[in-house]
Design a protein around this motif. Structure first.
Motif, PDB file in Angstrom:
ATOM      1  N   UNK A   1      40.095  31.259  38.590  1.00 11.79           N
ATOM      2  CA  UNK A   1      41.405  30.703  38.945  1.00 11.79           C
ATOM      3  C   UNK A   1      41.943  31.322  40.232  1.00 11.79           C
ATOM      4  N   UNK A   2      41.583  32.589  40.473  1.00 10.52           N
ATOM      5  CA  UNK A   2      42.120  33.291  41.634  1.00 10.52           C
ATOM      6  C   UNK A   2      41.784  32.613  42.948  1.00 10.52           C
ATOM      7  N   UNK A   3      40.748  31.752  42.940  1.00  8.26           N
ATOM      8  CA  UNK A   3      40.389  31.087  44.192  1.00  8.26           C
ATOM      9  C   UNK A   3      41.279  29.898  44.498  1.00  8.26           C
TER      10      UNK A   3
ATOM     11  N   UNK B   1      44.664  29.329  43.523  1.00  5.56           N
ATOM     12  CA  UNK B   1      46.104  29.420  43.326  1.00  5.56           C
ATOM     13  C   UNK B   1      46.782  29.330  44.675  1.00  5.56           C
ATOM     14  N   UNK B   2      47.439  28.223  44.906  1.00  2.00           N
ATOM     15  CA  UNK B   2      48.146  28.063  46.176  1.00  2.00           C
ATOM     16  C   UNK B   2      49.634  27.959  45.953  1.00  2.00           C
TER      17      UNK B   2
ATOM     18  N   UNK C   1      45.897  36.725  47.534  1.00  2.00           N
ATOM     19  CA  UNK C   1      45.898  35.737  48.625  1.00  2.00           C
ATOM     20  C   UNK C   1      47.228  35.017  48.760  1.00  2.00           C
ATOM     21  N   UNK C   2      48.088  35.147  47.761  1.00  2.00           N
ATOM     22  CA  UNK C   2      49.397  34.507  47.844  1.00  2.00           C
ATOM     23  C   UNK C   2      50.396  35.355  48.619  1.00  2.00           C
TER      24      UNK C   2
ATOM     25  N   UNK D   1      40.410  40.325  45.339  1.00  6.66           N
ATOM     26  CA  UNK D   1      41.011  38.982  45.268  1.00  6.66           C
ATOM     27  C   UNK D   1      41.022  38.397  43.855  1.00  6.66           C
ATOM     28  N   UNK D   2      40.134  38.864  42.993  1.00  8.24           N
ATOM     29  CA  UNK D   2      40.059  38.276  41.648  1.00  8.24           C
ATOM     30  C   UNK D   2      40.983  38.971  40.653  1.00  8.24           C
ATOM     31  N   UNK D   3      41.693  39.994  41.094  1.00  8.75           N
ATOM     32  CA  UNK D   3      42.622  40.673  40.203  1.00  8.75           C
ATOM     33  C   UNK D   3      44.057  40.346  40.613  1.00  8.75           C
TER      34      UNK D   3
ATOM     35  N   UNK E   1      48.152  36.521  42.676  1.00  8.51           N
ATOM     36  CA  UNK E   1      46.910  36.988  43.278  1.00  8.51           C
ATOM     37  C   UNK E   1      47.148  37.383  44.737  1.00  8.51           C
TER      38      UNK E   1
ATOM     39  N   UNK F   1      32.114  41.040  39.610  1.00  9.44           N
ATOM     40  CA  UNK F   1      33.031  39.985  40.066  1.00  9.44           C
ATOM     41  C   UNK F   1      32.651  39.416  41.433  1.00  9.44           C
TER      42      UNK F   1
END
Lengths: 262, 305
Positions: free
Chosen positions: A257-259, A261-262, B170-171, B126-128, B168, A181
């Motif tokens: 998508x994880x990058x 999502x705001x 970062x939120x 971060x990707x999970x 995620x 990943x």
């Protein structure tokens, strides 16, 4: 080192004003070109954009039903195989430092030999076949994938690796859950380079000789001093590369998508 | 009961000995803080306990049984030993602890580790999604996916972040991420939690509320917590016992008992005996830092800062 494609946010289109600016610039370039070629007045030296468009329209059946499919076949097969081969090298070298020391210098040296010089040898071995052209595409591309992926694996956070170790993770688990990943953004960067270079590789291989393909078509036109005909397939090639890259961006946005999502 | 007996340790490729003949013991279900000047070996102690490093000599005993080493080369052979160790443990405890693990939804066994490590940075992936992050230890211990997911959701409910399960990292805010990281640590299913300055990167208000929160968690859970910090007040507020690492190499620990009940509030920190304890800890740490500065200077005269 930072994740390279974080600079570019896939899936988020630029604001309309930026599109407007680049489109405007492109149009004015085309207008300038048109004026310049009218002023020179010799279409075999500098055909105007309208000449190219006319030539494309006139030979549309040949270009789109015979030559474009022939080229895309090589682009697709060559592109996919070079990604697979490049990834295979990267994973192998990530797994074993001994193999890395054995392989890496050879791969690097292999990149110093211009493909155009090896290509005749390939013709000798495989003839003017799809196989020859696919191998040219692979030679052009695989190393980019290998290097990017190796960088991506190396960017893995050592603290996260240790954390997984305290959970009792095996090497394979660390690779699958963490190293892969981490390398994914690097992989997509490599793919974005691979797409246009697969198209270029295929066209170059066709210039050496092929029964059909946009490169072949372009070459035939050059032989008969048809400059507009020479440029027409290049327009199609560029459009094909742009379309493929746009498609890739959609996949990239889905995969990461994880990058966004705001 | 966790015991360190006569531990010596030097990092490979380094001449400087970190521990020499160090011994200490940690009772089950206690909250023990370890403080010391930076570079005093706090983190090294944790690396020995979570198996990332092996002592050069001496042994670490868990309920009287030596811990198996867990370096990558030996992992395969130690895994089965760990299982055995763990199974014995759960058997012994099954009469007085009525299957706490099952109630909590933690891993029920096979590969559970004895100690779970919570790092200074949250180190969430971060990707999970949050819940996938929390179930990571169970994924690694090869528990069935539904089981892991269920455990992760239970843990998230415990830390009060259920509605964030599908988001995620970062939120989330820094404090929330540390709570997720704590939930993930719980998911490893160990009875001993090693917390390495988990609140040091947070702002002071968040830190205070998380300290209170952690104390509640510890009172509710039946876990042993070892807590590294460089904040004397934090150590006093949280722990029953404070161990101070001094000297280089560390040969023994200065030990202090905090004269407060397990259920405590912040205003108890204003008591005179606590203020006294705080003063003596601070002056001890200050002496230690000065001594360390002198040592470094004499060891490396050219590189004085």
């Amino acid at each position: 080192m930072n994740t390279p494609s974080l600079l570019r946010r896939p899936g988020k289109s630029l604001p309309a004003s930026k599109h407007l600016l680049s489109t405007g610039f492109l149009v004015s370039l085309l207008v300038l070109w048109q004026i310049l070629s009218l002023w020179i007045g010799r279409s075999f030296l500098l055909p105007s954009p309208l000449d190219v468009a006319a030539s494309l329209w006139k030979n549309r059946t040949d270009i789109f039903t015979v030559h474009l499919p022939a080229t895309l076949r090589v682009v697709a097969a060559g592109g996919i195989l070079s990604v697979l081969l490049g990834a295979l090298f990267a994973v192998t070298m990530d797994w074993s430092s001994r193999l890395r020391r054995a392989l890496y210098p050879i791969l690097t040296v292999s990149q110093t030999i211009p493909v155009m010089c090896i290509a005749p040898v390939l013709v000798l071995w495989f003839g003017y076949t799809d196989m020859m052209r696919i191998i040219v595409v692979i030679l052009v591309n695989f190393f980019t994938v290998t290097v990017s992926l190796c960088d991506g694996f190396a960017a893995t956070s050592p603290q996260r690796m240790e954390l997984l170790q305290t959970y009792g993770a095996s090497r394979l688990q660390i690779f699958l859950l963490l190293r892969m990943p981490t390398a994914l953004p690097y992989f997509f960067t490599a793919l974005h380079i691979t797409v246009p270079w697969s198209v270029i590789g295929a066209a170059v291989a066709e210039w050496l000789g092929a029964p059909a393909g946009l490169g072949t078509y372009s070459r035939t036109c050059m032989m008969s001093l048809d400059a507009a005909g020479l440029l027409a397939p290049l327009v199609v090639l560029t459009a094909a590369a742009l379309l493929l890259n746009a498609l890739l961006e959609r996949v990239e946005a889905k995969a990461m998508t994880w990058r966004d999502t705001d | 009961m966790l015991e360190l007996k006569d531990i010596s340790f030097t990092y490979p490729h380094s001449a400087e000995e970190i521990f020499r003949g160090l011994s200490l013991s940690i009772e089950d279900r206690s909250f023990v803080s370890i403080i010391g000047a930076s570079g005093s070996g706090k983190t090294t102690l944790f690396r020995l306990l979570n198996g990332l490093e092996e002592p050069s000599s001496g042994s670490i005993l868990l309920d009287g049984t030596p811990l198996p080493v867990r370096t990558s080369a030996k992992r395969q052979s130690t895994q089965s030993f760990q299982n055995k160790l763990h199974n014995n443990k759960t058997e012994n405890k099954s009469d007085n602890k009525t299957g706490i693990r099952q109630i909590e939804g933690g891993p029920t066994g096979r590969h559970a580790q004895y100690a779970a490590y919570m790092p200074q940075q949250d180190l969430l992936f971060p990707w999970l999604t949050v819940e996938k992050n929390v179930m990571l230890p169970m994924t690694i211990q090869r528990n069935p996916k539904e089981e892991g997911l269920q455990a992760a959701r239970d843990m998230l409910a415990r830390v009060g972040l259920s509605e964030w399960a599908g988001r995620y990292p970062r939120e989330l805010s820094g404090g929330m991420r540390q709570r997720v990281s704590f939930a993930r640590t719980l998911c490893a299913g160990a009875d001993l939690l090693l917390l390495d300055e988990p609140f040091s990167a947070l702002d002071s208000i968040t830190r205070i509320s998380l300290q209170e929160w952690l104390l509640d968690q510890w009172n509710a859970l039946e876990k042993t917590i070892l807590f590294i910090t460089h904040d004397v007040e934090e150590a006093i507020f949280l722990s029953g016992r404070i161990l101070v690492l001094t000297g280089r190499p560390v040969t023994g620990l200065q030990e202090y008992t905090v004269p407060l009940p397990a259920e405590r509030t912040r205003d108890m920190l204003l008591r005179p005996e606590i203020a006294e304890l705080k003063e003596s800890l601070i002056s001890l740490l200050r002496q230690e830092a000065e001594a360390m500065g002198r040592r470094d200077k004499s060891a490396d005269p050219g590189g004085a800062l």
